[in-house]
Design a protein around this motif. Structure first.
Motif, short mmCIF file in Angstrom:
data_model
loop_
_atom_site.label_atom_id
_atom_site.label_comp_id
_atom_site.label_asym_id
_atom_site.label_seq_id
_atom_site.Cartn_x
_atom_site.Cartn_y
_atom_site.Cartn_z
N GLN A 177 0.83 -1.21 0.00
CA GLN A 177 0.00 0.00 0.00
C GLN A 177 0.86 1.25 0.00
O GLN A 177 0.60 2.20 -0.76
CB GLN A 177 -0.92 0.00 1.22
CG GLN A 177 -2.07 -0.98 1.13
CD GLN A 177 -2.86 -1.05 2.42
OE1 GLN A 177 -2.31 -0.92 3.52
NE2 GLN A 177 -4.16 -1.25 2.32
N MET A 178 1.87 1.27 0.85
CA MET A 178 2.75 2.45 0.91
C MET A 178 3.53 2.61 -0.38
O MET A 178 3.70 3.74 -0.89
CB MET A 178 3.69 2.35 2.11
CG MET A 178 2.99 2.47 3.46
SD MET A 178 4.13 2.64 4.87
CE MET A 178 4.82 0.97 4.94
N LYS A 216 0.37 8.23 7.03
CA LYS A 216 -0.98 7.85 6.60
C LYS A 216 -1.27 6.39 6.91
O LYS A 216 -2.39 6.03 7.29
CB LYS A 216 -1.12 8.11 5.10
CG LYS A 216 -2.44 7.65 4.50
CD LYS A 216 -2.45 7.91 3.00
CE LYS A 216 -3.70 7.36 2.33
NZ LYS A 216 -3.67 7.61 0.86
N TYR A 217 -0.26 5.53 6.77
CA TYR A 217 -0.45 4.10 6.96
C TYR A 217 0.13 3.60 8.29
O TYR A 217 0.42 2.42 8.42
CB TYR A 217 0.19 3.33 5.80
CG TYR A 217 -0.56 3.50 4.51
CD1 TYR A 217 -1.72 2.78 4.24
CD2 TYR A 217 -0.10 4.39 3.54
CE1 TYR A 217 -2.40 2.94 3.06
CE2 TYR A 217 -0.78 4.57 2.35
CZ TYR A 217 -1.93 3.84 2.11
OH TYR A 217 -2.61 4.00 0.92
N ILE A 275 3.23 9.60 3.53
CA ILE A 275 2.61 8.31 3.25
C ILE A 275 2.78 7.35 4.42
O ILE A 275 1.84 6.63 4.80
CB ILE A 275 3.20 7.71 1.95
CG1 ILE A 275 2.73 8.53 0.75
CG2 ILE A 275 2.82 6.24 1.79
CD1 ILE A 275 3.43 8.22 -0.54
N ASN A 317 2.20 6.17 -6.96
CA ASN A 317 0.94 6.61 -7.57
C ASN A 317 0.46 5.66 -8.66
O ASN A 317 0.08 6.07 -9.75
CB ASN A 317 1.08 8.03 -8.13
CG ASN A 317 -0.27 8.68 -8.41
OD1 ASN A 317 -1.26 8.40 -7.73
ND2 ASN A 317 -0.31 9.55 -9.41
N SER A 368 2.71 1.54 -3.45
CA SER A 368 1.83 1.95 -4.55
C SER A 368 1.39 3.40 -4.40
O SER A 368 1.26 4.13 -5.39
CB SER A 368 0.61 1.03 -4.65
OG SER A 368 -0.25 1.21 -3.54
N ASP A 369 1.17 3.82 -3.16
CA ASP A 369 0.77 5.20 -2.92
C ASP A 369 1.91 6.14 -3.30
O ASP A 369 1.70 7.19 -3.93
CB ASP A 369 0.41 5.38 -1.44
CG ASP A 369 -0.51 6.57 -1.20
OD1 ASP A 369 -0.52 7.48 -2.04
OD2 ASP A 369 -1.21 6.59 -0.18
N TYR A 370 3.14 5.78 -2.93
CA TYR A 370 4.28 6.62 -3.27
C TYR A 370 4.47 6.70 -4.79
O TYR A 370 4.72 7.77 -5.33
CB TYR A 370 5.56 6.10 -2.62
CG TYR A 370 6.77 6.93 -2.99
CD1 TYR A 370 7.09 8.08 -2.26
CD2 TYR A 370 7.57 6.60 -4.08
CE1 TYR A 370 8.17 8.87 -2.63
CE2 TYR A 370 8.64 7.39 -4.45
CZ TYR A 370 8.94 8.51 -3.72
OH TYR A 370 10.01 9.31 -4.10
#
Length: 242
Positions: free
Chosen positions: A21-22, A180-181, A177, A28, A24-26
């Motif tokens: 998750q982290m 956030k997680y 990020i 994008n 993929s978020d980084y």
């Protein structure tokens, strides 16, 4: 890197979803969970697989196998929003414990179960098989430990991202990020509080020492003692002695 795909492989319950998750978020890009099979452009693929000659850049998530046994105990034997309740009933029936809350007393039999009955099922394997499959198969920088993510998340994520993308990391973005997680936010409770029904539960490392009896140590050592050393979690077998 083929089509912008990145792979995250883990033994179940090792933090692969959190890391994926982290990541993929980084980057994008999407994060389809629990598979390394589909050919999807620009994504982080996550799965529970033994090593294969993947063509895309790959990170492998490791977690101390002793903590995994504790995590699996709660996952297999207590109902939550993240497991199939019919599966919990099946595991309970197979194990036949009188008191499922007696984790310390039940763990020796459970560890043996995880390395025999459970590991022999389709597409299952033991933790030590996973360790020996992956540890020497990918560059050291792409071996990410769950415990390091807890202790030094920014430095660990930075090293992992740079090894995959070969690009400098935007630390300000990465810190946002990671916050956030954080486990406090994704679990909805304070770190260290026992929540049997939570998928993420405690989110700490080394909790096995609170649950392992001497019998548990001996059973785990029998099946996975050498893998602990091979993966760097122990230097020798002294931990298993009374």
């Amino acid at each position: 890197k083929p089509l912008g795909i990145y792979l995250v492989a883990e033994y179940p319950k090792s933090g692969g979803t959190w890391y994926g998750q982290m990541l993929s978020d980084y980057l994008n890009i999407p994060f389809p969970r629990n598979t390394v099979k589909p050919k999807i452009e620009k994504c982080v693929l996550h799965g529970h697989e033994l090593y294969a000659d993947y063509k895309a850049p790959c990170s492998v998530l490791l977690r101390d196998g002793r903590d995994l046994m504790v995590s699996f105990y709660y996952h297999h034997l207590f109902k939550s929003d993240w497991n199939h309740h019919s599966s919990v009933e099946k595991h309970r029936k197979e194990l036949g414990f009188k008191e499922f809350d007696d984790i310390r007393g039940n763990l020796p039999k459970f560890i043996e179960y995880m390395n025999t009955v459970w590991a022999k099922r389709f597409n299952h394997f033991t933790w030590h098989e996973f360790i020996y499959s992956w540890v020497n198969a990918v560059p050291e920088a792409r071996v990410v430990k769950y415990e390091d993510l807890l202790l030094t998340p920014v430095a660990t994520m930075e090293r992992g991202i740079e090894s995959l993308t070969r690009e400098d990391v935007n630390l300000e973005k990465l810190e946002r990020i990671i916050d956030k997680y954080s486990f406090e936010k994704i679990s909805g409770s304070s770190k260290g509080v026992e929540e049997k029904s939570s998928f993420v539960r405690k989110g700490i490392a080394g909790d096995w020492v609170n649950h392992f009896s001497q019998d548990s140590k001996e059973v785990f050592h029998y099946y996975s003692g050498e893998a602990l050393i091979h993966s760097g979690y122990e230097k020798n077998n002294e931990w298993a002695k009374s």
